[in-house]
Design a protein around this motif. Structure first.
Motif, PDB file in Angstrom:
ATOM      1  N   PHE A 135       0.865  -1.171   0.000  1.00  0.00           N
ATOM      2  CA  PHE A 135       0.000   0.000   0.000  1.00  0.00           C
ATOM      3  C   PHE A 135       0.900   1.220   0.000  1.00  0.00           C
ATOM      4  N   HIS A 136       0.660   2.148  -0.915  1.00  0.00           N
ATOM      5  CA  HIS A 136       1.348   3.434  -0.830  1.00  0.00           C
ATOM      6  C   HIS A 136       0.509   4.513  -1.506  1.00  0.00           C
ATOM      7  N   VAL A 146      -3.173   6.522  -5.086  1.00  0.00           N
ATOM      8  CA  VAL A 146      -3.113   5.482  -4.072  1.00  0.00           C
ATOM      9  C   VAL A 146      -2.999   4.153  -4.807  1.00  0.00           C
ATOM     10  N   VAL A 147      -1.985   3.365  -4.433  1.00  0.00           N
ATOM     11  CA  VAL A 147      -1.720   2.107  -5.121  1.00  0.00           C
ATOM     12  C   VAL A 147      -1.742   0.960  -4.107  1.00  0.00           C
ATOM     13  N   VAL A 148      -2.465  -0.092  -4.450  1.00  0.00           N
ATOM     14  CA  VAL A 148      -2.547  -1.292  -3.631  1.00  0.00           C
ATOM     15  C   VAL A 148      -2.207  -2.480  -4.513  1.00  0.00           C
ATOM     16  N   ARG A 149      -1.373  -3.371  -3.985  1.00  0.00           N
ATOM     17  CA  ARG A 149      -1.043  -4.616  -4.697  1.00  0.00           C
ATOM     18  C   ARG A 149      -1.522  -5.793  -3.875  1.00  0.00           C
ATOM     19  N   LEU A 150      -2.168  -6.721  -4.572  1.00  0.00           N
ATOM     20  CA  LEU A 150      -2.600  -7.979  -3.983  1.00  0.00           C
ATOM     21  C   LEU A 150      -1.898  -9.106  -4.726  1.00  0.00           C
ATOM     22  N   ARG A 151      -1.113  -9.898  -4.003  1.00  0.00           N
ATOM     23  CA  ARG A 151      -0.429 -11.031  -4.639  1.00  0.00           C
ATOM     24  C   ARG A 151      -1.444 -12.086  -5.029  1.00  0.00           C
ATOM     25  N   LEU A 152      -1.136 -12.774  -6.111  1.00  0.00           N
ATOM     26  CA  LEU A 152      -2.002 -13.869  -6.560  1.00  0.00           C
ATOM     27  C   LEU A 152      -1.560 -15.170  -5.922  1.00  0.00           C
TER      28      LEU A 152
END
Length: 152
Positions: A135-136, A146-152
């Motif tokens: 999250f950043h 605003v950027v969110v990454r969700l791993r697969l």
């Protein structure tokens, strides 16, 4: 973009590596914008094979689709509630992660409230940070991203 959805397929210039599939939509805050953002997220992630069609991995897991819809709902709701002008939602899917980016016109970076189980409402950012692998938030010339990454 004026409410239009745009999907782009890209692979690295060298031709080596995993492809990326992305889509974006501008939301103006009209009734149904948040539901539309959630639906776009679910449709995009269930239709696109992991790795942008490069044969690596198969479908996005249902749990990741559900988490992405939750993140999009919270981030788009906050942006439409607290920022002027339209909101840009961008979804990127690669072999290893879903990246959700929300841009708006308010340069103030989001600040989560201190955890308080007695507080009613205003838990969205806490939820997003709890489910996100990354999250950043970054100030930009006109607003923030605003950027969110969700791993697969």
């Amino acid at each position: 973009m004026n409410g239009e959805t745009k999907t782009v397929r890209r692979t690295p210039a060298s031709g080596v590596g995993v492809g990326v599939v992305e889509t974006a939509v501008e939301l103006d805050g009209a009734d149904g914008s948040i539901a539309r953002a959630r639906a776009l997220t679910a449709d995009f992630l269930t239709a696109a094979p992991r790795g942008g069609g490069q044969g690596s991995g198969g479908a996005v897991p249902a749990r990741t689709v559900d988490l992405a819809r939750l993140v999009v709902s919270e981030l788009v709701t906050n942006a439409l509630r607290h920022a002027p002008g339209p909101v840009l939602l961008r979804l990127r899917l690669a072999a290893s992660a879903v990246e959700i980016t929300v841009r708006d016109g308010d340069p103030a970076l989001p600040r989560p409230c201190a955890p308080d189980p007695t507080r009613i409402g205003r838990h969205g950012l806490e939820i997003v940070r709890a489910v996100a692998d990354e999250f950043h938030a970054v100030r930009e010339t006109a607003g923030k991203r605003v950027v969110v990454r969700l791993r697969l």
